[in-house]
Scaffold this active site. Sequence first.
Site, mmCIF file in Angstrom:
data_model
loop_
_atom_site.group_PDB
_atom_site.id
_atom_site.type_symbol
_atom_site.label_atom_id
_atom_site.label_comp_id
_atom_site.label_asym_id
_atom_site.label_seq_id
_atom_site.Cartn_x
_atom_site.Cartn_y
_atom_site.Cartn_z
ATOM 1 C CG ASP A 8 37.876 45.894 34.126
ATOM 2 O OD1 ASP A 8 38.816 46.458 33.770
ATOM 3 O OD2 ASP A 8 37.326 46.100 35.252
ATOM 4 C CB CYS A 65 39.733 44.945 37.083
ATOM 5 S SG CYS A 65 40.265 44.491 38.692
ATOM 6 C CB THR A 67 41.510 47.755 42.523
ATOM 7 O OG1 THR A 67 40.484 46.623 42.324
ATOM 8 C CG2 THR A 67 40.670 48.929 42.669
ATOM 9 N N GLY A 68 42.654 45.397 40.292
ATOM 10 C CA GLY A 68 43.259 44.189 40.342
ATOM 11 C C GLY A 68 42.533 43.381 41.412
ATOM 12 N NE ARG A 133 59.761 27.077 54.009
ATOM 13 C CZ ARG A 133 60.849 27.355 53.074
ATOM 14 N NH1 ARG A 133 61.441 26.315 52.354
ATOM 15 N NH2 ARG A 133 61.145 28.551 53.188
ATOM 16 C CG HIS A 134 57.295 27.228 49.422
ATOM 17 N ND1 HIS A 134 56.859 28.041 50.709
ATOM 18 C CD2 HIS A 134 58.683 27.612 49.340
ATOM 19 C CE1 HIS A 134 57.604 28.880 51.106
ATOM 20 N NE2 HIS A 134 58.866 28.448 50.189
HETATM 21 C C1 RB5 Z 1 35.457 49.309 37.294
HETATM 22 O O1 RB5 Z 1 35.158 50.590 37.815
HETATM 23 C C2 RB5 Z 1 36.285 48.523 38.958
HETATM 24 O O2 RB5 Z 1 35.197 48.312 39.765
HETATM 25 C C3 RB5 Z 1 37.006 47.326 38.163
HETATM 26 O O3 RB5 Z 1 37.790 47.479 37.289
HETATM 27 C C4 RB5 Z 1 37.830 46.697 39.454
HETATM 28 O O4 RB5 Z 1 38.561 47.637 40.197
HETATM 29 C C5 RB5 Z 1 37.099 46.114 40.426
HETATM 30 O O5 RB5 Z 1 37.594 45.328 41.116
#
Ligand code: RB5
Length: 144
Positions: A8, A65, A67-68, A133-134
């Site tokens: 994003d 993004c 936070t991922g 197992r995996h």
């Molecule tokens: C965008 O502001 C933020 O919410 C997005 O990049 C992400 O961290 C969402 O999980």
Amino acid sequence: MKIAIGNDHTGYALKKAIIEYLEGKGIEYQDFGCGEVTSSDYPNFAKAVGRSIQKKECDLGILICGTGIGISIAANKMKGIRAALCHDCFSAEATRLHNNANVLAMGARVIGVGHAIKIVDTFLNTDFSQDERHIRRIEMLEEE
Ligand code: RB5
């Protein structure tokens, strides 16, 4: 090996650095966006990357993004997609070995570029263990 990459608006700069790494290593990739924009919706890019893996057009994916978290949640709703949110190399290695993760998710607001590149390098250079197992546990992930 072909890599699908998507992000994003928060992940654009990190995506560019990862692409530089991929090009430096001669690794083929497809960029699913987004470009340099002020706002975008992360599920769109998770879905585009996930679809390319489902269709076997790409082998592994990288999603970024802020936070991922959001982008990995979106990817993990797709059948056959195992997206691992990793901010350390140990997790990146373990998720390839144990979970056969096919998507690496990272948060551009969480880690620095140098660390992220090492995580990508670890993820791309670790093969699934093929341990029985995996395999069993991964198959269980697809059950309702
Ligand atoms: C965008 O502001 C933020 O919410 C997005 O990049 C992400 O961290 C969402 O999980």
